[in-house]
Design a protein around this motif. Structure first.
Motif, PDB file in Angstrom:
ATOM      1  N   LYS A  71      -4.306  -8.865  -3.925  1.00  0.00           N
ATOM      2  CA  LYS A  71      -2.984  -9.266  -3.464  1.00  0.00           C
ATOM      3  C   LYS A  71      -2.905  -9.174  -1.949  1.00  0.00           C
ATOM      4  O   LYS A  71      -3.591  -8.348  -1.335  1.00  0.00           O
ATOM      5  N   PRO A  72      -2.035  -9.976  -1.338  1.00  0.00           N
ATOM      6  CA  PRO A  72      -1.726  -9.744   0.072  1.00  0.00           C
ATOM      7  C   PRO A  72      -0.907  -8.467   0.207  1.00  0.00           C
ATOM      8  O   PRO A  72      -0.096  -8.148  -0.661  1.00  0.00           O
ATOM      9  N   LEU A  73      -1.125  -7.728   1.283  1.00  0.00           N
ATOM     10  CA  LEU A  73      -0.358  -6.496   1.501  1.00  0.00           C
ATOM     11  C   LEU A  73       1.124  -6.810   1.669  1.00  0.00           C
ATOM     12  O   LEU A  73       1.984  -6.085   1.188  1.00  0.00           O
ATOM     13  N   ALA A  98       0.830  -1.200   0.000  1.00  0.00           N
ATOM     14  CA  ALA A  98       0.000   0.000   0.000  1.00  0.00           C
ATOM     15  C   ALA A  98       0.870   1.257   0.000  1.00  0.00           C
ATOM     16  O   ALA A  98       0.626   2.199  -0.761  1.00  0.00           O
ATOM     17  N   MET A  99       1.900   1.285   0.844  1.00  0.00           N
ATOM     18  CA  MET A  99       2.777   2.451   0.896  1.00  0.00           C
ATOM     19  C   MET A  99       3.589   2.581  -0.387  1.00  0.00           C
ATOM     20  O   MET A  99       3.813   3.692  -0.893  1.00  0.00           O
ATOM     21  N   THR A 100       4.034   1.440  -0.936  1.00  0.00           N
ATOM     22  CA  THR A 100       4.754   1.490  -2.212  1.00  0.00           C
ATOM     23  C   THR A 100       3.883   2.122  -3.284  1.00  0.00           C
ATOM     24  O   THR A 100       4.316   3.022  -4.017  1.00  0.00           O
ATOM     25  N   SER A 101       2.635   1.658  -3.378  1.00  0.00           N
ATOM     26  CA  SER A 101       1.721   2.200  -4.392  1.00  0.00           C
ATOM     27  C   SER A 101       1.487   3.688  -4.176  1.00  0.00           C
ATOM     28  O   SER A 101       1.453   4.472  -5.135  1.00  0.00           O
ATOM     29  N   PHE A 102       1.335   4.084  -2.912  1.00  0.00           N
ATOM     30  CA  PHE A 102       1.111   5.500  -2.599  1.00  0.00           C
ATOM     31  C   PHE A 102       2.309   6.347  -3.018  1.00  0.00           C
ATOM     32  O   PHE A 102       2.153   7.409  -3.635  1.00  0.00           O
ATOM     33  N   LEU A 103       3.522   5.895  -2.687  1.00  0.00           N
ATOM     34  CA  LEU A 103       4.717   6.663  -3.017  1.00  0.00           C
ATOM     35  C   LEU A 103       4.938   6.749  -4.524  1.00  0.00           C
ATOM     36  O   LEU A 103       5.368   7.784  -5.049  1.00  0.00           O
ATOM     37  N   LEU A 104       4.649   5.662  -5.236  1.00  0.00           N
ATOM     38  CA  LEU A 104       4.744   5.707  -6.693  1.00  0.00           C
ATOM     39  C   LEU A 104       3.759   6.724  -7.256  1.00  0.00           C
ATOM     40  O   LEU A 104       4.109   7.546  -8.114  1.00  0.00           O
TER      41      LEU A 104
END
Length: 308
Positions: free
Chosen positions: A150-152, A108-114
């Motif tokens: 997907k699993p987080l 979730a954080m990866t997607s947000f930062l991207l």
């Protein structure tokens, strides 16, 4: 100078062997250590470092190489990440550091930062409410779009499911999903010709890349994907490097997919990536590149003085 370097891992395996060889080629000894065996040593007056690493009780090393953070309960995982944070605060080079691991293990954080850094990535939703997840599912699938659940936390393609208008909902909570919905728009790379890319980035520079051909829509090597080398340059490399900057890591593996219109999207960024398939396909000695970059970091780091 102490020429022994802790490599944090519980399962050295093939990757540990490659790192050990790469360190030895530069005159260093890699010592495999589990984060589970490290201790905060915060007693006043103790003539020892504030973090005890097995085999390094007398003095902290100049750097540690993070190859794995063991899973477990939330408290245990936090404590293990705290060790990485503390070591960095004590002046030790942590490669990749705890913040990088946190930002990338959490999809979730990866997607947000991207998204925040305008790196193209599929549309994504994260929620706990089954009602909200169902609303997203109905809206997207009724419009003819597919989703991926997907699993987080997870890797190697484990626990992911593709959702279509024919998929029953509510979805049984698989062991990997753990009551949380991470939903991402499905990017079709070519029905029957499924593929994606893995690009390895070190210190902001793409150093190796491959295309993974899958026998199904999941292309991970662990799921049977076939690897083929491609050039680590052009649009593919630029996108991978932008993703690495967005999550601020020393090194990473970036998964990228191209849709039917030719547009590239970053799917995931992995701060503890495997590279066996990539090295086999490209012939690039990734372990040596990693060790050389790590050593360049510790050689530029000021010496740490431990006050007793």
């Amino acid at each position: 100078m102490n020429h022994r370097i802790p490599v944090f891992t519980d399962d050295p395996g093939w990757h540990g062997k490659r790192l050990k060889e790469a360190f030895a080629a530069r005159g260093y000894e890699a010592v495999f250590v589990s984060l589970k065996d490290c201790v905060f040593n915060l007693g006043f007056g103790a003539n020892q470092p504030a973090v005890l690493i097995p085999g390094f009780e007398d003095a902290l090393p100049k750097g540690v190489f993070v190859r794995g953070v063991p899973g477990g309960t939330l408290q245990r995982v936090i404590a293990r990440l705290d060790i990485l944070h503390a070591l960095k605060l004590l002046g030790v080079v942590v490669y990749n550091d705890g913040h990088a691991v946190e930002r990338t293990v959490d999809k979730a954080m990866t997607s947000f930062l991207l998204h925040l850094n305008q790196v193209p990535t599929p549309q994504t939703w994260v929620c706990e409410s089954r009602y909200q997840a169902q609303e997203i599912y109905l809206r997207e699938t009724m419009a003819g779009r597919q989703l991926v659940l997907k699993p987080l936390f997870g890797s190697q393609g484990q626990g992911i499911r593709k959702l279509t208008h024919e998929t029953a909902f509510p979805i049984p909570m698989a062991q990997y999903v753990d009551g949380l919905y991470y939903l991402q728009a499905y990017v079709d790379s070519g029905e029957g010709a499924w593929h994606d890319h893995r690009v390895f980035v070190i210190r902001g520079k793409a150093v190796a890349a491959m295309i993974r051909h899958g026998s199904q829509w999941v292309n991970n090597v662990a799921q049977g994907g076939r690897c083929e080398a491609v050039a680590a340059d052009g649009e593919l490399a630029l996108l991978a490097e932008a993703a690495a900057r967005a999550v601020n890591v020393d090194y990473c593996g970036v998964d990228i997919i191209r849709d039917g219109d030719g547009k590239l999207y970053v799917l995931e960024v992995n701060s503890i990536p495997a590279w066996k398939g990539l090295q086999g396909a490209t012939g690039v000695n990734i372990g040596q590149l990693l060790v050389d970059d790590f050593l360049s970091c510790i050689h530029t780091q000021p010496a740490l003085t431990i006050v007793s």
